[in-house]
Scaffold this active site. Sequence first.
Site: not given
Ligand code: NAD
Length: 429
Positions: A35, A155, A249, A257, A260, A263, A320, A327
Amino acid sequence: MKLSIIGTGYVGLVTGTCFAEVGHQVICVDNDAAKVKTLQAGGIPIYEPGLEELVKKNVAAGRLRFTADTAEGVNQSDVVFIAVPTPPQTDGSVDLSYIERVARDIAAAMTSYKIIVDKSTVPVKTGEKVAETIKRYCASKTEFDVVSNPEFLREGFAVGDLMNPDRVVIGVRSQRPVAAMTEIYSPFKAPIIVTDINSAELIKHAANSFLALKISYINAIATVCEAAGANVQEVAHGIGLDERIGRRFLNAGIGFGGSCFPKDLSAFIKISEQVGYDFQLLKEVQRINADQMARFVKKITETLWVLKDKKIGVLGLAFKQNTDDVRSSPAIDLCQRLLKDGAALRVHDPKAMDKARPLLPNVTYVEDMNAVADGCDALVVATEWDEFKQLDLARAKKALTHPILFDGRNLFNPAEMEKLGWIYKSVGR
Ligand code: NAD
């Protein structure tokens, strides 16, 4: 300010880019070397409207760069954000091993005072554990502060949400990190709420659970509407104009789904259970959501009867619109159910087909949405992409063996569809 973001996924990459856009110096770290290579070469591993241009602009301006080395990120920044996954475990609780790993990595790399900010969605009291872990594993015994700063981006609208947040929540144990946190967010012109860490952590789970509840509420109303011969969209409009309720909403469909809501809801139920509260209301939200999908599949099987050897065209795979994220996508779940019952699928999504391939290896991917219907027994709308409203209905009607459309996102008008000669089934209308 000098910032690093550990975890360059949907949250980390968009956050880092928007921080750079307002003038901060940002290093995005990820332990996925492939990545990081893609990002360093100018590629963007996710689809998010407006993101690519913003990444390119800030990389060119020297404000944004990428590395796979956590120590480099930590050492070259004053504030370290954690944005790694917090996936669910089988019992619904949160897998905090990614957070713990990063806390140890940060501790090992720290040589001067750092503010460590958790942006991942975590159970209440995680901040305390992160602080304990860093203290335990930091050989240099450097001073640090832990802050909770939950992220609320959606997202598909992430850049806009990051640049214009409704609010910024900052949870702290002492006043020391408040000035720096306020400075980081001052260009964003959003109300900043400074609170304790436990409350900040709870705000995120309480907010997402409420939004999921709102969706299940309108889906339950949709079920009543169907039984009573009312129209859920009219009802949603009528109640949504009450500003205490709000129109957002309140779209009935095949349920929520994504990575977020499901879970975070399970996690909040578990967290409540751990502190001695049985959150029955949220269990009901989950039940209604599961029911909604089952009811939609039943609608399909009641109309098509036996699915074995039927060919179904599916529009939408992302969880969506405006994202390539599949996911926990209801659309993928729906496809898997139809496949299990023996149907053959022709599928299309404007952005999510590549990410869907590993989950749905045995379907036909169709580049042109208008060609999905070719030779099918029915069409299904599974994601609310705006472009699906432009579907060439006349062409689709000719291409199908029978003009049957199951609209899981209420994109079309039932009366008009009937007038055009379709057997049209939607949700709550
Ligand atoms: P994601 O899977 O898209 O990204 C997480 C990244 O972290 C990945 O690229 C992964 O390779 C990296 N990673 C994992 N372990 C690591 C490490 N030890 N060192 C460095 N990098 C590492 O996840 P996301 O959707 O960005 O979500 C991240 C967090 O934010 C989650 O807790 C999620 O619940 C929260 N969140 C997500 C959203 C959303 O819409 N996706 C919105 C608000 C909050």
